[in-house]
Design a protein around this motif. Sequence first.
Motif, mmCIF file in Angstrom:
data_model
loop_
_atom_site.group_PDB
_atom_site.id
_atom_site.type_symbol
_atom_site.label_atom_id
_atom_site.label_comp_id
_atom_site.label_asym_id
_atom_site.label_seq_id
_atom_site.Cartn_x
_atom_site.Cartn_y
_atom_site.Cartn_z
ATOM 1 N N LEU A 243 0.836 -1.195 0.000
ATOM 2 C CA LEU A 243 0.000 0.000 0.000
ATOM 3 C C LEU A 243 0.873 1.248 0.000
ATOM 4 C CD1 LEU A 243 -3.029 0.659 0.130
ATOM 5 C CD2 LEU A 243 -2.802 0.866 2.603
ATOM 6 N N PRO A 244 0.834 2.050 -1.056
ATOM 7 C CA PRO A 244 1.684 3.244 -1.110
ATOM 8 C C PRO A 244 1.240 4.289 -0.096
ATOM 9 C CG PRO A 244 0.182 3.201 -2.974
ATOM 10 C CD PRO A 244 0.017 1.894 -2.269
ATOM 11 N N MET A 245 2.198 4.875 0.616
ATOM 12 C CA MET A 245 1.915 5.920 1.591
ATOM 13 C C MET A 245 2.067 7.289 0.941
ATOM 14 S SD MET A 245 4.012 4.376 4.845
ATOM 15 C CE MET A 245 3.816 5.919 5.764
ATOM 16 N N ASN A 246 1.205 8.233 1.345
ATOM 17 C CA ASN A 246 1.306 9.616 0.910
ATOM 18 C C ASN A 246 1.285 9.763 -0.610
ATOM 19 O OD1 ASN A 246 1.496 11.019 3.500
ATOM 20 N ND2 ASN A 246 3.415 9.887 3.729
ATOM 21 N N VAL A 247 0.447 8.949 -1.239
ATOM 22 C CA VAL A 247 0.190 9.076 -2.677
ATOM 23 C C VAL A 247 -1.298 9.333 -2.842
ATOM 24 C CG1 VAL A 247 0.231 7.920 -4.917
ATOM 25 C CG2 VAL A 247 2.089 7.530 -3.292
ATOM 26 N N GLY A 248 -1.656 10.540 -3.248
ATOM 27 C CA GLY A 248 -3.062 10.902 -3.360
ATOM 28 C C GLY A 248 -3.702 10.317 -4.606
ATOM 29 N N PRO B 266 12.669 21.634 -1.152
ATOM 30 C CA PRO B 266 12.078 20.373 -1.625
ATOM 31 C C PRO B 266 12.313 19.197 -0.676
ATOM 32 C CG PRO B 266 14.069 20.885 -2.874
ATOM 33 C CD PRO B 266 13.769 22.092 -2.033
ATOM 34 N N ALA B 267 13.382 19.242 0.112
ATOM 35 C CA ALA B 267 13.686 18.119 1.013
ATOM 36 C C ALA B 267 12.597 17.926 2.059
ATOM 37 C CB ALA B 267 15.040 18.339 1.689
ATOM 38 N N SER B 268 11.924 18.997 2.434
ATOM 39 C CA SER B 268 10.911 18.910 3.497
ATOM 40 C C SER B 268 9.484 19.013 2.979
ATOM 41 C CB SER B 268 11.151 20.009 4.543
ATOM 42 O OG SER B 268 11.166 21.294 3.949
ATOM 43 N N HIS B 269 9.290 19.111 1.677
ATOM 44 C CA HIS B 269 7.953 19.261 1.099
ATOM 45 C C HIS B 269 7.740 18.227 0.002
ATOM 46 C CE1 HIS B 269 8.624 23.204 2.974
ATOM 47 N NE2 HIS B 269 7.307 23.272 3.085
ATOM 48 N N GLN B 270 7.082 17.124 0.354
ATOM 49 C CA GLN B 270 6.782 16.061 -0.600
ATOM 50 C C GLN B 270 5.380 16.271 -1.156
ATOM 51 O OE1 GLN B 270 6.440 12.192 1.169
ATOM 52 N NE2 GLN B 270 5.474 11.301 -0.643
ATOM 53 N N ILE B 271 5.247 16.266 -2.484
ATOM 54 C CA ILE B 271 3.935 16.418 -3.112
ATOM 55 C C ILE B 271 3.179 15.098 -3.017
ATOM 56 C CG2 ILE B 271 2.676 16.900 -5.235
ATOM 57 C CD1 ILE B 271 4.931 18.739 -6.079
ATOM 58 N N ILE C 231 -1.437 19.015 -2.401
ATOM 59 C CA ILE C 231 -1.337 18.466 -1.055
ATOM 60 C C ILE C 231 0.125 18.135 -0.783
ATOM 61 C CG2 ILE C 231 -2.084 16.651 0.527
ATOM 62 C CD1 ILE C 231 -4.590 16.335 -1.241
ATOM 63 N N LEU C 232 0.661 18.661 0.320
ATOM 64 C CA LEU C 232 2.066 18.470 0.669
ATOM 65 C C LEU C 232 2.192 17.721 1.987
ATOM 66 C CD1 LEU C 232 3.533 22.029 -0.093
ATOM 67 C CD2 LEU C 232 3.443 20.040 -1.613
ATOM 68 N N HIS C 233 3.141 16.798 2.048
ATOM 69 C CA HIS C 233 3.547 16.139 3.295
ATOM 70 C C HIS C 233 4.830 16.832 3.741
ATOM 71 C CE1 HIS C 233 5.046 12.263 5.456
ATOM 72 N NE2 HIS C 233 4.328 13.006 6.268
ATOM 73 N N VAL C 234 4.780 17.495 4.886
ATOM 74 C CA VAL C 234 5.917 18.268 5.394
ATOM 75 C C VAL C 234 6.620 17.429 6.453
ATOM 76 C CG1 VAL C 234 6.635 20.420 6.479
ATOM 77 C CG2 VAL C 234 4.643 20.407 4.959
ATOM 78 N N VAL C 235 7.914 17.145 6.231
ATOM 79 C CA VAL C 235 8.674 16.299 7.145
ATOM 80 C C VAL C 235 10.006 16.948 7.468
ATOM 81 C CG1 VAL C 235 9.667 14.018 7.558
ATOM 82 C CG2 VAL C 235 7.628 14.231 6.136
ATOM 83 N N LEU C 236 10.294 17.071 8.774
ATOM 84 C CA LEU C 236 11.594 17.562 9.242
ATOM 85 C C LEU C 236 12.165 16.543 10.216
ATOM 86 C CD1 LEU C 236 10.824 21.329 9.908
ATOM 87 C CD2 LEU C 236 12.465 20.459 8.253
ATOM 88 N N SER C 237 13.335 16.021 9.928
ATOM 89 C CA SER C 237 13.962 15.065 10.831
ATOM 90 C C SER C 237 14.585 15.801 12.026
ATOM 91 C CB SER C 237 15.035 14.255 10.089
ATOM 92 O OG SER C 237 16.006 15.116 9.538
ATOM 93 N N GLU D 13 6.053 15.997 11.497
ATOM 94 C CA GLU D 13 5.306 15.753 10.267
ATOM 95 C C GLU D 13 4.002 16.538 10.265
ATOM 96 O OE1 GLU D 13 5.005 11.719 8.725
ATOM 97 O OE2 GLU D 13 6.346 11.039 10.322
ATOM 98 N N ALA D 14 3.659 17.059 9.103
ATOM 99 C CA ALA D 14 2.413 17.811 8.963
ATOM 100 C C ALA D 14 1.928 17.689 7.523
ATOM 101 C CB ALA D 14 2.625 19.275 9.331
ATOM 102 N N TYR D 15 0.694 18.138 7.288
ATOM 103 C CA TYR D 15 0.144 18.198 5.935
ATOM 104 C C TYR D 15 -0.326 19.614 5.644
ATOM 105 C CZ TYR D 15 0.095 13.103 5.489
ATOM 106 O OH TYR D 15 0.457 11.783 5.412
ATOM 107 N N ARG D 16 -0.209 19.973 4.390
ATOM 108 C CA ARG D 16 -0.678 21.281 3.912
ATOM 109 C C ARG D 16 -1.451 21.053 2.611
ATOM 110 N NH1 ARG D 16 1.078 26.795 4.110
ATOM 111 N NH2 ARG D 16 2.620 26.216 5.661
#
Length: 276
Positions: free
Chosen positions: A111-116, A171-176, A185-191, A268-271
């Motif tokens: 199941l693919p994650m974060n694929v709209g 782009p490293a922290s903003h995945q489409i 829709i963006l998945h925002v990730v900061l390690s 992690e967040a979504y926009r």
Amino acid sequence: MRKLQFIILLQFSILLFAQENEMKWQEKQYPDSLEAVNKAPENHIILFENENLRLLKIFVAAQKSEPIHSHRWPAVMWVYQPSDYEQVFYTENEKAERIPVQTVAMKKNELPMNVGFPVGKGDLGLSKNLGNQDLVAYRLDFKKKIDSSKKITKPTGWTWNEDLDGVKKAPASHQIVFEDEYTRILHVVLSKGEEESVHTHQNPCLFWVVKSQPIEYSEFKMDKKGKLRKSKTHQLPPLPTDQLLDQNKISDPEPPHSVKNLGTENFEAYRIEFKK
């Protein structure tokens, strides 16, 4: 490459099935009592709703099943936390007897994650979580047809160049997760310890946190030499999860800023950005 091919095939299959659903089953108008938030409220949590949109968190606990329910509007969906699951679609005959018409089974690692992917309206069905981990997804319902002639108006005084857009500049922290001509829709990730590049978000949005950590939020302004300089810094404690940050409303475009993760795990967040 095989993973990408699978994701494309899955999106196409779901979209095709949704279109078939709409063609075959829209003759039947399911009552409001079967609508997702009425029939399965524990599995469909409203994060935001206005006259145009509804944002749902979909939650199915490990080894549990949803009640049979329907969805009134077309939508975009994506998975945040996968699990082995089985989805059963139903229709009803003249006696209102529910008849299963298709079953889709998927393993967690398939199941693919974060694929709209877009889904149609009018489906009647349920999901069974067959795994040992809770299944979490999000669904953005479109209650009204978008007027493609209308574009979002920038706030008065907005002068920032599109080159500062978050996806281009950080782009490293903003995945489409999903993008079309109306929404992004963006998945925002900061390690741990990571700080973004300075960037903007030029469109209004819905923003919520799914994995919270203490952060440092910095604002930037242009100096007389045309360079961006840090003007203010705010250190914020972990924010509430699955709650819109801007008082349950669509947030305005965001001028130049950066965020640093001060915590010990991923932030992690979504926009969801609205272009029209």
